[in-house]
Design a protein around this motif. Structure first.
Motif, short mmCIF file in Angstrom:
data_model
loop_
_atom_site.label_atom_id
_atom_site.label_comp_id
_atom_site.label_asym_id
_atom_site.label_seq_id
_atom_site.Cartn_x
_atom_site.Cartn_y
_atom_site.Cartn_z
N CYS A 226 0.83 -1.20 0.00
CA CYS A 226 0.00 0.00 0.00
C CYS A 226 0.86 1.25 0.00
N VAL A 227 2.00 1.20 0.69
CA VAL A 227 2.90 2.36 0.76
C VAL A 227 3.44 2.69 -0.62
N SER A 228 3.91 1.66 -1.32
CA SER A 228 4.51 1.90 -2.64
C SER A 228 3.44 2.22 -3.68
N SER A 229 2.24 1.66 -3.57
CA SER A 229 1.21 1.86 -4.60
C SER A 229 0.49 3.19 -4.45
N CYS A 230 0.50 3.78 -3.26
CA CYS A 230 -0.13 5.09 -3.10
C CYS A 230 0.74 6.14 -3.78
N PRO A 231 0.27 6.80 -4.83
CA PRO A 231 1.12 7.76 -5.53
C PRO A 231 1.36 9.03 -4.73
N TYR A 232 0.51 9.28 -3.73
CA TYR A 232 0.67 10.47 -2.89
C TYR A 232 1.53 10.20 -1.66
N LYS A 233 1.93 8.94 -1.48
CA LYS A 233 2.75 8.51 -0.34
C LYS A 233 2.13 8.94 0.99
N LYS A 234 0.84 8.63 1.13
CA LYS A 234 0.11 8.98 2.34
C LYS A 234 -0.30 7.75 3.14
N VAL A 235 0.34 6.61 2.88
CA VAL A 235 0.22 5.44 3.74
C VAL A 235 1.59 5.21 4.37
N TYR A 236 1.62 4.98 5.66
CA TYR A 236 2.88 4.88 6.39
C TYR A 236 2.97 3.53 7.10
N PHE A 237 4.21 3.15 7.40
CA PHE A 237 4.45 1.90 8.10
C PHE A 237 4.88 2.21 9.54
N ASN A 238 4.15 1.65 10.50
CA ASN A 238 4.48 1.81 11.90
C ASN A 238 5.49 0.73 12.27
N HIS A 239 6.73 1.13 12.49
CA HIS A 239 7.78 0.14 12.74
C HIS A 239 7.66 -0.52 14.10
N ALA A 240 6.85 0.05 15.00
CA ALA A 240 6.67 -0.55 16.32
C ALA A 240 5.61 -1.64 16.31
N THR A 241 4.54 -1.43 15.53
CA THR A 241 3.45 -2.41 15.48
C THR A 241 3.54 -3.33 14.27
N GLY A 242 4.33 -2.93 13.26
CA GLY A 242 4.40 -3.73 12.03
C GLY A 242 3.16 -3.61 11.18
N LYS A 243 2.42 -2.52 11.34
CA LYS A 243 1.17 -2.32 10.60
C LYS A 243 1.24 -1.03 9.78
N ALA A 244 0.40 -0.97 8.75
CA ALA A 244 0.26 0.24 7.96
C ALA A 244 -0.74 1.17 8.64
N GLU A 245 -0.50 2.47 8.52
CA GLU A 245 -1.42 3.47 9.05
C GLU A 245 -1.57 4.59 8.05
N LYS A 246 -2.69 5.30 8.15
CA LYS A 246 -2.95 6.41 7.22
C LYS A 246 -3.98 7.36 7.79
N CYS A 247 -4.16 8.47 7.11
CA CYS A 247 -5.20 9.44 7.48
C CYS A 247 -6.56 8.76 7.47
N THR A 248 -7.33 8.97 8.52
CA THR A 248 -8.66 8.37 8.64
C THR A 248 -9.77 9.37 8.33
N LEU A 249 -9.40 10.55 7.86
CA LEU A 249 -10.35 11.66 7.66
C LEU A 249 -11.14 11.92 8.95
N CYS A 250 -10.49 11.64 10.08
CA CYS A 250 -11.09 11.87 11.41
C CYS A 250 -12.51 11.31 11.48
N TYR A 251 -12.67 10.05 11.05
CA TYR A 251 -14.03 9.51 10.95
C TYR A 251 -14.80 9.50 12.27
N PRO A 252 -14.14 9.37 13.46
CA PRO A 252 -14.95 9.48 14.68
C PRO A 252 -15.60 10.85 14.83
#
Length: 506
Positions: A226-252
């Motif tokens: 997901c990190v490499s395929s996002c052309p805007y580079k707005k998906v990140y890798f959390n090195h502590a959890t080993g998971k991808a994270e991204k903007c949630t548009l503050c859905y809560p």
């Protein structure tokens, strides 16, 4: 026709002052924990510049987004399934930490605890990743802010490299000849997201009810496709959890009718949040048009007018509630994108059909014309100066319309016409109707556009329906989570962090 609803955002770059308040509040709300030190879901870049991560817009390097095949079909630039599986454990298209920056803090304790003496105590920079001292700081998320180091860094901007052959000396980096503007960026929550299609584990998904793209932390396996395929580079890798994270548009916040935190705290009041209706049956066709210059008008045609009775009937039949239809009719985003057509998509050539759009900045053209001894507010002088703006139209076109200068010029002319019209109105003069007609608007529409862009109140800038929250509460009451799956969820798949109906799209 298959109407669907999408929460979308428009940013008016003419009002962004580059204060980074949006970035700081987003950072504190979403990425202030271990593993996200280098992560900025919202960041503000100075253009021209390399951006964050460095040269993120260079898809020849990163292979992000989609490309059109000879047969007219879309495929990921990162390659087909076989190539992605072959590079599952060694993805060659990932940015390194140096492309982002190695986050650091300072040894502030030394300043507080240092014993009295003749030497001045210092606070050395320390890596937040390794904890080791850093001899020199090499890069940061806003390293080239405000033309910082422009002669060195700005020529490396991929857009500058692309258009310099066309515009030549119009892009120069001597200080007195330079130009700049700010570009705030978040996840685009695209209609055709490449990150969702690239994920081998199916962890990324686009919510049916509001179009927000999220990551299922239970399913994520850290493959980082997901990190490499996002052309805007707005998906990140959390090195502590080993998971991808991204903007949630503050859905809560969105689920209870509140704007995103970046919108709420924006000092320049340049963000708008609202509902767009679109025809899901047109998305693939619009994203696969042959000519890249047709991508913007194709996406524009995929949007539906919520005031059209036929669209209204089809939307109700598709399950879109009256609250969402009313929000779509009042949407400031719809007015800026469709009614006045002054907002443009970011890099439509990536074919992801982004849903965060931008009003391009109008250079200080009035002052420039006035300095030449002419009336800077005269319509003829103002329109004639647009082609000679300090910010080259060609550069804006590469950013917002895949290189097509005509839509950008049309937007700038409309903004200039609004300025001329409102000047006459404020001076007690009768505005010339020919000014509005020259940009295919009426005088009343120019005044409505001015109210929205310049003096809109809070409730006019953010029109967010609350029906999803009410539906979620009703669903939770009628179907306890330990007894049944939410509507649309896959059996056995937990819905994380939110109670709104969460469904995956293919």
């Amino acid at each position: 026709m298959r109407p669907m609803a999408q929460i979308a955002m428009v940013m008016n770059l003419d009002k962004c002052i580059g204060c980074h308040t949006c970035s700081v509040t987003c950072k504190q709300a979403w990425t202030n924990r271990r593993g996200t030190e280098y992560v900025w879901f919202n960041n503000v870049e100075t253009l021209p510049g390399q951006g964050y991560p460095r040269r993120w817009a260079d898809q020849n390097r990163w292979k992000g987004g989609w490309e059109r095949t000879r047969s007219g079909r879309l495929r990921l630039r990162a390659g087909g399934r076989a190539r992605r599986l072959g590079t599952l454990f060694a993805n060659p298209d990932l940015p390194t930490l140096d492309d982002y920056y190695e986050p650091w803090t300072y040894e502030y304790k030394n300043l507080i605890d240092a014993p009295a003496g003749d030497d001045m105590p210092v606070a050395r920079p320390v890596s937040q990743i390794s904890g080791e001292p850093l001899d020199t700081l090499q890069w940061g998320p806003n390293w080239d802010d405000d033309l910082g180091g422009a002669p060195e860094h700005a020529p490396k901007d991929p857009l500058v490299e692309k258009v310099r052959e066309q515009v030549g000396e119009k892009i120069r980096f001597e200080f007195e000849q330079s130009f700049m503007f700010y570009l705030p960026r978040i996840c685009e929550h695209c209609l055709n997201p490449a990150c969702v299609s690239a994920c081998p584990s199916g962890a990324l998904y686009k919510r049916v009810e509001d179009g927000i793209v999220l990551v299922d932390q239970e399913r994520c396996r850290g493959w980082r496709m997901c990190v490499s395929s996002c052309p805007y580079k707005k998906v990140y890798f959390n090195h502590a959890t080993g998971k991808a994270e991204k903007c949630t548009l503050c859905y809560p916040r969105v689920e209870i009718g509140m704007p995103t935190i970046c919108s709420e705290t924006c000092v320049g009041r340049m963000r708008y949040l609202g509902v767009m209706l679109y025809d899901a049956d047109k998305v693939t066709e619009a994203a696969a048009v042959t000519d890249e210059h047709d991508l913007y008008p194709a996406q524009l045609e995929s949007f539906l007018d919520p005031r059209d009775p036929a669209v209204e009937a089809a939307a109700r039949a598709s399950g879109i509630s009256d609250d969402w239809l009313e929000a779509a009719r009042r949407s400031p985003v719809f007015d800026l994108i469709r009614t006045y057509q002054v907002a443009l998509p970011l890099h439509p050539e990536y074919r992801t059909m982004p849903m965060v759009w931008y009003v391009p900045p109008l250079s200080p053209v009035v002052e420039a014309v006035a300095a030449s001894g002419h009336d800077g507010e005269d319509a003829g002088n103002l329109f004639g100066a647009i082609e000679g703006l300090r910010i080259p139209v060609e550069y804006l076109a590469e950013l917002l319309t895949a290189g097509d200068t005509y839509p950008v010029e049309a937007v700038l002319r409309r903004m200039a016409a609004m300025r001329v019209h409102m000047r006459a109105r404020n001076l007690g003069e009768e505005p010339d109707p020919a000014v509005a007609h020259s940009v295919r608007l009426t005088g009343d529409e120019l005044e409505d556009m001015f109210r929205l862009l310049a003096v809109a109140k809070y409730e006019d800038r953010y029109v967010v329906p609350t029906a999803a929250r009410a539906d979620a509460d009703a669903l939770a009451d009628s179907h306890p989570l330990d007894a049944a799956c939410p509507v649309g969820a896959e059996p056995g798949r937990p819905v994380l962090l939110n109670l709104a109906p969460t469904r995956r799209t293919v």
